[in-house]
Scaffold this motif. Structure first.
Motif: not given
Lengths: 309, 519
Positions: A96, A163-167, A172, A250-255, A259
């Motif tokens: 990731a 806002t965030s996440g990976v879906s 991106w 961290t902010i975007f919850g990117w795994p 992080k």
């Protein structure tokens, strides 16, 4: 070339070992994780059991020998926090980060080459001033602030992006835009600098006098000399990104691995921290060798051209 | 000229190739994600937490991040405490009574099954207690709720269970309410990451690093919940959590602060957390009660509550808020009186106390919203009273070394910022830890005070309430280990499409079955 490669591998392997030993020792100097993992009013017996169960009662040297023995068998131990295999956790997070770093760098290099060349065509012209302002600003804006402002504008106010996440592909955009600015800003200045000096070389004048178009002069003649420094710096910047775009992840919850490292440090999750650092160190080690090879390759080809000119 | 050219494309070749290769492997999704952009399903509640639960193990469910997913969603306790009334209510046990000084007998619900199809019975209940309390698993609930006391449990018949304690324990049923029941097929030698329970939801998938999904379980003994699915994600930035609700990416956001721009989607609830300074009475100048009183007078609690927390918190006079058994409603927060604070410090100094000795104000970064600002205000206010305060901001693990025995030595005087949450509803869970001279988080105590606490612990009913009320009054009067600051208020972000009324336990136990689509 092969001899050079071998030399580079040997000289880079030592820092790798130093990093691993350093992380191992430093992590343990921060204290026993028992207080984090056991309830606040755990009895001394529970603490002792925990310490013994995780081998933390052994002398540091014994722990380290065990660890290296494990690494040789590809056994990196278990996460204290999740009970999962530490290497698996690190390997799951790493791609990731790598995807994010690679995409960011490709975009940064392309954009920087375009803007840098544009600026270099007329030093101190309007284009140069605008790009200089933009690149200085881009290189100095803190990512934390940028990420939050980006979320505020594009996700909340305009509702264009998540806002965030990976879906999905749209997820991106903000992380890459946040990560992109600094390398872009730095690279524009490098490309512009080396292009300005390349464009004043005699062989460029020669090319122009032979009637080559401006675009051709820039892309075919000047850029090859200007590329080497930009490539080296781009390599270093990529190393920085691989090392963990901690804030952005961290902010975007990117795994990603950044992080994971931060979480493992805060949670005193030694095995995961060691696995993540080792994996990152090996990747950086490989990347550095690639950069050196790329540079050597570039140098070898560039040299005859300059001689000829 | 063209024979030795190194065009643009070649320069870019390797990074481009590298990234194309990496991206190519997975299309446009992040490695190891199978989610290509799931749209919000209307039958699903999307919750965003502040961190990923390390485990969903049932015996760790008094950890906030674990319990909020597991408790009463996936697994259920024998008995539960009503967060509004404070009364104990039946869940998997239908009734319970003390059958001797040390023995309790519980009647269990019939017709309940676990999600793996096996029947819930006294054997499973006994197994749960043995596993969580008597084993070597090191369950969080063991230390937190039961200390080192082992329990003797016996399945008398399929629906009858007896539990025997080494000492009389009037609040054993309350303690049992912390145990989430698991079937006997659960490993008793290792913790499990994904438990099987009797609750309305079962665990569907857990994409590590990304999300957890639950789906409603058809075999549930109780009412069918309104939502078929629940989906949990986590973001460490509270402003991002708030933004997810305002932008429609999540339905519920946990742990927000007044600054998160949640607007009218923010719902306040009492979260039972209290902020206080715990003072070390072994080192000068805090070893003099007048100095500890001066600390209390020097803090402008009203000002802090109204300016830093926009009036959402309440000034505190003790470690537990209203609603906890033993809360003393007669107590009032210490008034802000800087002159009084100064004169107490001067008085102590005149008696030979070294009031210039350094006090370390030890604070944990990011423990709760605005903690840094609060710490700076406290440092300033204590300095104005004539004390020499140095601020030490630490991360969790370092902070714990100050919070729990064994305390660091040679540190000089320490004033530790404490955030204490009593989720059990009984003052014993506060007082035993913070005030007994052997308490895990207590810097001092006296034999007389210990005796008072032991007496309260063994009392029941109104007498128990009275005894604990006296203990809080006595601490403020005679001990002054604490400078209480405020009782906090939790803020939950809640989408308009969903109806839910948070209560004082919502921070630890977020019941999806209590949520319904807004009408």
């Amino acid at each position: 070339m092969l001899i050079y490669l071998r030399k580079r591998i040997v000289s880079s392997a030592l820092p790798l070992v130093v990093v691993i030993v350093g992380v191992f020792a430093l992590a343990r100097m921060t204290g026993n994780p028992a207080s984090l993992y056991l309830p606040l009013n755990a009895t001394q017996q529970m603490r002792d059991d925990f310490t013994a169960r995780n081998g933390l009662d052994q002398p540091l040297l014994v722990q380290m020998t065990d660890y290296f023995g494990g690494v040789l068998r590809l056994d990196f131990g278990q996460s204290l926090r999740t009970g999962q295999d530490a290497a698996a956790m690190a390997l799951r997070a790493f791609p990731a980060t790598l995807q994010l770093a690679a995409t960011t760098m490709v975009l940064a290099v392309v954009l920087a080459l375009v803007v840098g060349c544009w600026a270099a065509l007329k030093p101190n012209g309007i284009a140069d001033r605008i790009s200089s302002f933009i690149s200085m600003a881009a290189a100095s804006i803190p990512d934390f602030w940028l990420a939050i402002v980006g979320i505020w504008i594009f996700a909340i106010t305009l509702g264009w992006l998540p806002t965030s996440g990976v879906s999905g592909a749209s997820a991106w955009v903000l992380p890459i835009a946040t990560l992109l600015l600094r390398p872009f800003g730095v690279l524009v200045q490098i490309v512009r600098g080396s292009m300005v000096s390349a464009l004043s070389e005699p062989y460029i004048k020669l090319a122009r006098s032979r009637g080559a178009g401006e675009l051709r002069v820039v892309t075919h003649h000047a850029l090859r000399n200007a590329a080497a420094p930009a490539l080296t710096v781009a390599g270093d910047l990529t190393v920085g990104l691989v090392n963990g775009a901690v804030v952005v992840e961290t902010i975007f919850g990117w795994p990603g691995i950044g992080k994971l490292m931060i979480d493992s440090i805060l949670q005193r999750d030694f095995a995961v921290l060691q696995a993540a650092v080792l994996l990152t160190a090996v990747a950086i080690f490989a990347l550095n060798i690639l950069i050196d090879m790329g540079y050597a390759l570039l140098d070898a080809r560039v040299r005859p051209v300059t001689v000829k000119a | 000229m063209s024979s030795s050219k190194l065009p643009f494309a070649t320069v870019l070749k390797w990074p481009a190739l590298a990234s194309v290769a990496v991206l190519g492997l997975s299309g446009c999704t992040v490695a190891n994600t199978d989610d290509g952009g799931a749209a919000a399903a209307t039958d699903s509640v999307r919750v965003v937490l502040s961190q990923e639960p390390p485990t969903l193990e049932a015996c760790e469910s008094n950890l906030t991040s674990t319990g909020v997913v597991v408790r009463s969603n996936v697994t259920e306790p024998l008995i539960e405490r009503n967060p509004q009334s404070g009364e104990l209510e039946p869940k998997l046990a239908t009734e319970w009574k003390a059958t001797s000084d040390t023995e309790w007998t519980l009647k269990l619900r019939e017709g309940v099954n676990f999600q793996d199809g096996t029947a819930f019975n006294a054997e499973a209940a006994a197994f749960t207690i043995e596993r969580a309390v008597n084993s070597k698993l090191g369950c969080n609930v063991e230390g937190y709720v039961f200390g080192d006391a082992d329990l003797a449990v016996k399945a008398v018949d399929a629906t009858t269970l007896t539990v025997t304690t080494p000492e009389p324990d009037p609040i054993l049923p309350l303690r049992l309410s912390f145990l989430e029941v698991v079937p006997t097929s659960t490993s008793s030698t290792e913790k499990v990451r994904e438990p099987i329970g009797t609750g309305p939801y079962k665990i569907d998938t857990w994409d590590a690093g990304q999300k957890i999904t639950l789906s409603s379980w058809d075999g549930y003994w109780g009412d069918k919940p309104a939502y078929a699915k629940a989906e949990y994600q986590w973001r460490s930035e509270s402003s991002v959590r708030a933004a997810m609700v305002t932008s429609g990416e999540a339905d519920v956001a946990m742990g927000l602060s007044p600054d998160d721009n949640i607007g009218d989607l923010g719902v306040d609830y009492p979260n039972n957390e209290t902020v206080a300074l715990r003072m070390d009475a072994n080192e000068a100048p805090l070893n003099d009660i007048r100095v500890r009183q001066a600390v209390n007078f020097a803090i402008d609690k009203e000002g802090i509550v109204s300016s830093l927390y926009q009036g959402k918190h309440q000034v505190a006079a003790q470690l537990v808020p209203e609603g906890i058994v033993g809360h003393n409603s007669e107590l009032k927060g210490w008034p802000f009186d800087l002159d009084k604070a100064k004169s107490l410090v001067a008085e102590a100094k005149a008696d030979g106390v070294d009031t210039s000795a350094q006090i370390s104000l030890v604070v944990r970064s990011a423990q709760f919203p605005k903690i840094t600002e609060l710490a700076q205000v406290l440092q300033e206010q204590l300095s104005q009273a004539g004390l020499n305060v140095k601020l030490k901001m630490l991360e969790t693990s370092q902070h714990l070394t100050y919070q729990v025995r064994p305390f660091p030595e040679d540190e000089g005087a320490v004033a530790l910022m404490t955030q204490h949450g009593n989720q059990a509803g009984d003052a014993a869970f506060t007082v035993d830890q913070y005030m007994l001279s052997t308490g895990a988080q207590s810097y001092f105590g006296t034999p007389a005070f210990d005796a008072m606490i032991k007496k309260a612990d063994a009392a029941s009913g109104d007498e128990r309430k009275k005894e604990f009320e006296n203990i809080f009054a006595y601490q403020n009067d005679k001990v002054v280990q604490f400078a209480h600051i405020s009782h906090q208020t939790g803020i939950l972000g809640l989408a308009k499409s969903l109806s839910y009324k948070p209560n004082s336990s919502s921070g630890d136990e977020l019941r999806i079955s209590e949520m319904t689509p807004a009408s």
